[in-house]
Motif scaffolding. Structure first.
Motif, short mmCIF file in Angstrom:
data_model
loop_
_atom_site.label_atom_id
_atom_site.label_comp_id
_atom_site.label_asym_id
_atom_site.label_seq_id
_atom_site.Cartn_x
_atom_site.Cartn_y
_atom_site.Cartn_z
N UNK A 105 -3.67 -3.22 0.37
CA UNK A 105 -4.56 -3.52 1.50
C UNK A 105 -3.91 -4.52 2.46
N UNK A 106 -3.13 -5.43 1.91
CA UNK A 106 -2.69 -6.56 2.72
C UNK A 106 -1.33 -6.43 3.37
N UNK A 107 -0.45 -5.57 2.87
CA UNK A 107 0.92 -5.55 3.40
C UNK A 107 0.95 -4.92 4.80
N UNK A 108 1.88 -5.40 5.62
CA UNK A 108 2.02 -4.83 6.96
C UNK A 108 2.53 -3.40 6.89
N UNK A 109 3.42 -3.15 5.93
CA UNK A 109 3.94 -1.79 5.77
C UNK A 109 3.99 -1.45 4.29
N UNK A 110 3.74 -0.19 3.99
CA UNK A 110 3.86 0.30 2.62
C UNK A 110 4.95 1.37 2.59
N UNK A 111 5.75 1.32 1.56
CA UNK A 111 6.68 2.43 1.38
C UNK A 111 6.54 2.93 -0.05
N UNK A 112 6.95 4.17 -0.24
CA UNK A 112 7.12 4.65 -1.59
C UNK A 112 8.43 5.42 -1.64
#
Ligand code: ADP
Length: 474
Positions: free
Chosen positions: A205-212
């Motif tokens: 919820x909090x991160x500016x960007x998500x990667x997988x």
């Protein structure tokens, strides 16, 4: 560009799985592109003695229940910040569990401490150094965004990488205080997850960007089948989610230079590595393909399907050699299977043997039920060991199936099967046998596999671009 990577494991210092390979390789891969990545690691008992020239840069009187010192150090080519906190990390066993295999009951606090120190360094600096981007990995780094919010460091950008969404770091709400969380943020927009406290949810919820770790897994995460209850969160955050395929360390995994094997750079010479492996394992010469597996033994990896289809493999003259450990039931089932003279099984963890297996095998089996990226199929490609993989996640993104069209165009690198059932694996093994018995097609497949780029360069650029975009956005 200064980046702090926050990780619970990092190869070659401490590793239980692919997460460590990625956090260990990424800093080196980013170097050429102007990104300095330092790695924040817990000072496990196995890590502290490996540090070169440690310098204390910060002291905490009470880091989740005891004093701690933050060291700057180098080890095995890594640029590290290490948290020396014996009350949290000075224990035997792997990063998560004791010698009896059971997870430590205070794991939520142990990794909250890792996240807290990461946020602290991002907000206040350490030893005169401060990152522009805080890049955390998996649930162990999830709370970093919560703590950063508390520290009020709005100029630092955050990235969270999902290596496996099955692990959420969920714990009971009675631990909110002990975890130093803001109780007012225990709600669906914060770190609450179905009535529990979830570190992964907090970070998602909090991160500016998500990667997988692969484009296909990025898509799958948004579905109920693969999202493990977080698919709704992933759909909400779709706009900031990207799939960046892992690479492998192609210096360490290079059949032409690998010190652990009989080296080759042409698939025609691979037979020497195969013969050596068969001799080592006491396997006879056989008419069919020698299939290998290097894997954690868990339900995720679909190894029960291999056991179920083993008679079919053996009936076509094939062989099986397995290295792995994990679920005691699976370990025992493989031990039993090894009574067959064409099956060899080694229970345990052994880097050098994993190289000999992958070099000596004709094919590598990866029948995972889900697989965020998967590394061993890429080792297989690099070694001309044809991957037979389930059509899921990173396995779908790294293997080009040997359809008649792909074979005709000279691009096929392996075999894929779907759905992930014994029936489909059985058909894939039959196809493997057919391809193997046609030497021209087989060697073309091996050559295509070995020529496929599986290193880090493209993906490192994708991470560097992401950091640049985030920091320029301001
Ligand atoms: P995961 O992270 O889910 O375990 P990956 O395929 O992404 O799966 O990474 C697994 C890594 O661990 C690979 O580098 C693989 O070679 C290594 N590995 C797994 N089991 C063993 C073992 N028993 N011995 C040596 N290496 C292993």
């Amino acid at each position: 560009m200064q980046v702090l990577s926050v990780a619970s494991e990092c190869a070659p210092l401490v590793k239980t799985g692919g997460l460590a390979d990625v956090t260990g390789a990424l800093p080196g891969a980013l170097k050429g592109g102007g990104v300095r990545m330092r790695t924040l690691l817990p000072g496990y008992a196995a890590v502290m003695p490996a540090l070169q020239d440690p310098v204390a840069v910060e002291h905490f009187d009470d880091l989740f229940g005891g004093p701690a010192t933050l060291f700057e150090a180098h080890a095995k080519g890594l640029d590290l910040l290490v948290i020396d906190a014996p009350h949290l990390y000075g224990r035997p066993g792997n990063p998560y569990s004791g010698p009896d295999g059971r997870d430590w009951p205070d794991n939520p606090e142990r990794f909250a401490a890792l996240s807290w120190v990461g946020a602290h360094v991002a907000a206040h600096g350490a030893g005169g150094w401060r990152p522009q981007v805080l890049h955390g990995h998996d649930w162990q780094a999830g709370f970093m965004t919560e703590y950063l919010r508390g520290f009020g460091a709005g100029d630092v950008r955050t990235v969270l990488t999902i290596h496996n969404i099955a692990f959420t770091g969920a714990t009971d709400r009675t631990r909110i205080d002990a975890l130093r969380l803001d109780p007012w943020r225990f709600h669906p927009e914060g770190y609450e997850f179905y009535g529990a406290v979830s570190a992964l949810k907090a970070g998602l919820m909090g991160a500016d960007a998500l990667t997988t770790v692969s484009p296909s897994y990025a898509e799958e995460l948004m579905t109920p089948e693969f999202g493990m209850g977080l698919d709704g969160v992933m759909r909400r955050r779709q706009g900031v989610l990207t799939g960046i395929l892992n690479g492998i360390d192609d210096a360490m995994w290079n059949p032409a230079t690998d010190p652990a094997i009989i080296r080759y750079d042409d698939p025609a010479d691979k037979r020497h590595a195969k013969a050596a492996l068969q001799t080592e394992l006491g396997l006879p010469q056989a008419a069919g393909p020698l299939c290998v597996i290097v894997s954690r033994m868990t339900h995720q990896k679909g190894l029960d399907l291999v056991l179920e289809t083993l008679p079919d493999l053996l009936a076509q003259g094939g062989q099986l050699a397995v290295l792995g450990s994990g679920d005691p039931g699976l370990e025992e089932a493989f031990r039993q299977a090894a009574r067959d003279p064409n099956v060899a099984v080694r229970i345990g963890y052994d880097e050098a043997f994993s190289h000999r297996l992958i070099a000596g095998g004709d094919a590598i089996l990866v029948p995972s039920r889900f697989e965020p990226c998967g590394l061993t199929q890429m080792y297989g490609l690099r070694y001309g060991t044809v991957p037979v993989v389930a059509l899921t996640g990173g396995l779908a993104d790294t293997v080009i199936p040997a359809s008649p069209a792909a074979l005709a165009q000279g691009v096929a690198t392996g075999i894929q099967f779907a759905p992930v059932t014994a029936g489909a694996l059985r058909s894939a093994l039959a196809r493997l046998g057919t391809l193997y018995r046609d030497p021209d097609t087989w060697s073309r497949l091996q050559r295509n596999a070995m020529a496929q780029p599986v290193g880090w360069s493209r993906s490192a650029q994708a991470y560097a671009d992401l950091y640049a975009t985030l920091t320029h956005r301001g």
